[in-house]
Design a protein around this motif. Structure first.
Motif, PDB file in Angstrom:
ATOM      1  N   SER A  58       0.811  -1.226   0.000  1.00 20.11           N
ATOM      2  CA  SER A  58       0.000   0.000   0.000  1.00 20.11           C
ATOM      3  C   SER A  58       0.840   1.270   0.000  1.00 20.11           C
ATOM      4  N   HIS A  59       2.126   1.147  -0.329  1.00 19.22           N
ATOM      5  CA  HIS A  59       2.959   2.348  -0.395  1.00 19.22           C
ATOM      6  C   HIS A  59       4.006   2.166  -1.488  1.00 19.22           C
ATOM      7  N   VAL A  60       3.650   2.540  -2.708  1.00 18.02           N
ATOM      8  CA  VAL A  60       4.595   2.452  -3.823  1.00 18.02           C
ATOM      9  C   VAL A  60       4.494   3.714  -4.684  1.00 18.02           C
ATOM     10  N   HIS A  61       5.615   4.098  -5.238  1.00 18.32           N
ATOM     11  CA  HIS A  61       5.652   5.255  -6.147  1.00 18.32           C
ATOM     12  C   HIS A  61       5.971   4.732  -7.540  1.00 18.32           C
ATOM     13  N   ILE A  62       5.103   5.051  -8.478  1.00 18.73           N
ATOM     14  CA  ILE A  62       5.258   4.591  -9.859  1.00 18.73           C
ATOM     15  C   ILE A  62       5.064   5.806 -10.767  1.00 18.73           C
ATOM     16  N   VAL A 151      -5.301   9.987   1.324  1.00 15.11           N
ATOM     17  CA  VAL A 151      -4.610  11.203   0.885  1.00 15.11           C
ATOM     18  C   VAL A 151      -3.305  11.306   1.643  1.00 15.11           C
ATOM     19  N   LYS A 152      -2.192  11.485   0.898  1.00 18.20           N
ATOM     20  CA  LYS A 152      -0.913  11.666   1.601  1.00 18.20           C
ATOM     21  C   LYS A 152      -0.533  13.139   1.635  1.00 18.20           C
ATOM     22  N   VAL A 153      -0.029  13.571   2.781  1.00 13.63           N
ATOM     23  CA  VAL A 153       0.517  14.920   2.900  1.00 13.63           C
ATOM     24  C   VAL A 153       1.956  14.817   3.401  1.00 13.63           C
ATOM     25  N   VAL A 239       3.332   6.971   7.998  1.00 10.79           N
ATOM     26  CA  VAL A 239       4.009   6.083   7.048  1.00 10.79           C
ATOM     27  C   VAL A 239       5.515   6.027   7.317  1.00 10.79           C
ATOM     28  N   HIS A 240       6.115   4.996   6.788  1.00 11.78           N
ATOM     29  CA  HIS A 240       7.567   4.735   6.821  1.00 11.78           C
ATOM     30  C   HIS A 240       8.272   5.213   8.109  1.00 11.78           C
ATOM     31  N   VAL A 241       7.842   4.633   9.229  1.00 14.95           N
ATOM     32  CA  VAL A 241       8.446   4.954  10.533  1.00 14.95           C
ATOM     33  C   VAL A 241       9.799   4.232  10.638  1.00 14.95           C
ATOM     34  N   SER A 315       6.654  -1.380   0.995  1.00 16.94           N
ATOM     35  CA  SER A 315       8.000  -1.241   0.425  1.00 16.94           C
ATOM     36  C   SER A 315       8.476   0.211   0.366  1.00 16.94           C
ATOM     37  N   ASP A 316       7.533   1.175   0.200  1.00 12.60           N
ATOM     38  CA  ASP A 316       7.910   2.539  -0.190  1.00 12.60           C
ATOM     39  C   ASP A 316       8.806   2.485  -1.441  1.00 12.60           C
ATOM     40  N   HIS A 317       8.471   1.565  -2.334  1.00 14.52           N
ATOM     41  CA  HIS A 317       9.207   1.452  -3.613  1.00 14.52           C
ATOM     42  C   HIS A 317       9.195   2.819  -4.309  1.00 14.52           C
TER      43      HIS A 317
END
Ligand code: URP
Ligand code: ZN
Ligand code: ZN
Length: 461
Positions: A58-62, A151-153, A239-241, A315-317
């Motif tokens: 649930s956390h990827v950048h494409i 929504v991410k901030v 996210v990503h702690v 992953s925070d890919h």
């Protein structure tokens, strides 16, 4: 009942249980668990294998815009192909609103990139960077109503950060329209101050990325994000702690009764800040935010995974090629860490790393693995029980794991479009052999065996 597919003789795990059962699949859904199953179109023998819900990342950048001259390595085809090979059946990328642009237009354009290109199902998050009256009054509520309920901030990155007033306004709209807010917690003013000081001292190599983004900057921002959520009365996702001090903030907020979801990632378990010191600018391969920390913080993250403090393991890919003028070794990035694009690839290695380091080494059990990698993602982002579990009526999204496979991670064997993996050379035990999306095998015998048939999952309520 005639089944399209039966997965026989495997050990099934859900977030609650581990048991031996055959699984019957019809019309893309799980139709039967256990009992006699005759008349299958196809049988897969899963003897000696674990049959798990397909991973949800649930956390990827494409294909995300990343600043002038910088290009993200993956589009939807390569990212989701790599995701499928790594045992995933759903991924959740971010649609970025760049400042001065429309969120609605950004979403229309971004979703078009995924059309016919995705090998997994998709759920889209929205990134708001410019909360204009048009965005908060019309565009965001309309997108949430369509089923994009997250929504991410950002509290950091000069081009994306929002101040507390802007975050509060965005959180308020999210609360009123039924979306969750994900917060990237790092104090940008602290980072800018330390980066300026480092630059003045000529400290410009990749390692300075870690020293200018200290635990204190993450801890303070985490506390502030939690406070803002408390004021607005909104469930949020941190996210990503990366460290124990931020974990303590989350535990204290939960003790006050706040509804907080917490996420960590592989880089905070198996990478360290010292990796950013590697010779010949190779430290750039590990530049991500927050940065990897040290052994004590890794242990704090493991404790958080074991104890249930963390709900999500993502992953925070965020893939950039290393040896590329549009990637990590861009001309400005070679002059200063401040211009090295932030982010590392990891969509294919997320699950094998947690399976090997967590389950196979006895740090977490199989139900916890399933919860952290699939079920809790579906619950958090409104896809449960259709996704993220093995239950009658759920989408037949399944990964069949062989715990006997031993692999050395090599980028040459992965399927993303970056040119390196930060986990090169790491030994892992266990790998997903067969991946089934809505009843159709996607990966089998080390090959992609289906067309890109990924669909968008809209989230209502
Ligand atoms: O360095 C990272 N994590 N890049 C991806 C963007 C983000 O902050 O999640
Ligand atoms: Zn972030
Ligand atoms: Zn991210």
């Amino acid at each position: 009942m005639p089944f399209d597919l039966v997965i026989a003789n495997g050990t099934v795990a859900t977030a609650a249980d581990v048991f031996k059962a055959d699984i019957g699949i019809a019309g893309g859904r799980i139709a039967q668990i256990g009992g006699t199953m005759e008349g299958a179109g196809r049988r897969i023998d899963a003897s000696g294998r674990y049959v798990l819900p397909g991973g949800i990342d649930s956390h990827v950048h494409i294909a995300q815009a990343s600043g002038p001259g910088i290009v993200m390595a993956d589009g939807f085809d390569s990212a989701t192909r790599a995701a499928a090979f790594g045992g995933n059946t759903t991924v959740m990328p971010f649609c970025l609103q760049e400042r001065g642009t429309s969120l609605a237009a950004a979403f229309r354009d971004y979703r078009a990139l995924a059309d016919g290109a995705s090998h997994t199902d998709l759920g889209f998050h929205l990134i708001v960077t410019d909360p204009t009256p048009q965005v908060l009054g019309q565009e965001l509520p309309a997108l949430i109503a369509e089923g994009h309920r997250s929504v991410k901030v950002f509290m950091t990155y000069e081009a994306m950060r929002m101040d507390d007033a802007a975050i509060l306004a965005t959180m308020d709209v999210a609360r009123r329209h039924g979306a969750k807010v994900m917060v990237h917690c790092e104090n940008e003013d602290v980072i800018a101050f330390l980066s300026e000081r480092a630059a003045e001292a000529g400290d410009v190599a990749p390692r300075a990325h870690a020293t200018t983004r200290p635990v204190a900057a993450e801890r303070e921002a985490t506390h502030r994000a939690l406070t803002l959520a408390e004021v607005v009365d909104l469930p949020i996702v941190i996210v990503h702690v990366s460290n124990g001090a931020a974990i303590d903030e989350i535990a204290r907020a939960r003790a006050r009764g706040l509804d907080i979801t917490a996420e960590t990632c592989p880089q905070y378990l198996v990478l360290q800040a010292d990796d950013l010191s590697r010779d010949n600018w190779e430290g750039a391969k590990y530049v991500c935010s927050p940065p990897p920390r040290d052994a004590a913080e890794q242990e704090a993250c493991w404790r958080g995974l074991r104890s249930g403090l963390f709900d999500l393991f993502s992953s925070d890919h965020c893939p950039f090629r290393y040896d590329d003028v549009q990637g990590k070794r861009n001309p400005a990035g070679l002059r200063s860490f401040r211009h090295i694009p932030n982010g590392i690839p990891g969509i294919e290695t997320r699950l094998p790393i947690l399976f090997s380091e967590g389950v196979m080494k006895g740090r977490i059990d199989l139900p916890r693995f399933v919860a952290l990698t699939a079920t809790n993602h579906a619950r958090t982002y409104g896809m449960y029980p259709r996704k993220g579990t093995i239950a009658i009526g759920a989408d037949a999204d399944i990964a069949i794991w062989n715990p006997e496979i031993r692999k050395t991670i090599r980028h040459a064997d992965l399927h993303d479009a970056a040119d390196y993996t930060p986990y090169e050379g790491m030994e892992v035990n266990g790998w997903p052999e067969t991946v089934v999306l809505r009843g159709t095998p996607v990966v089998e015998d080390g090959r992609l065996v289906a067309d890109a048939a990924g669909r968008e999952v809209l989230r209502h309520g």
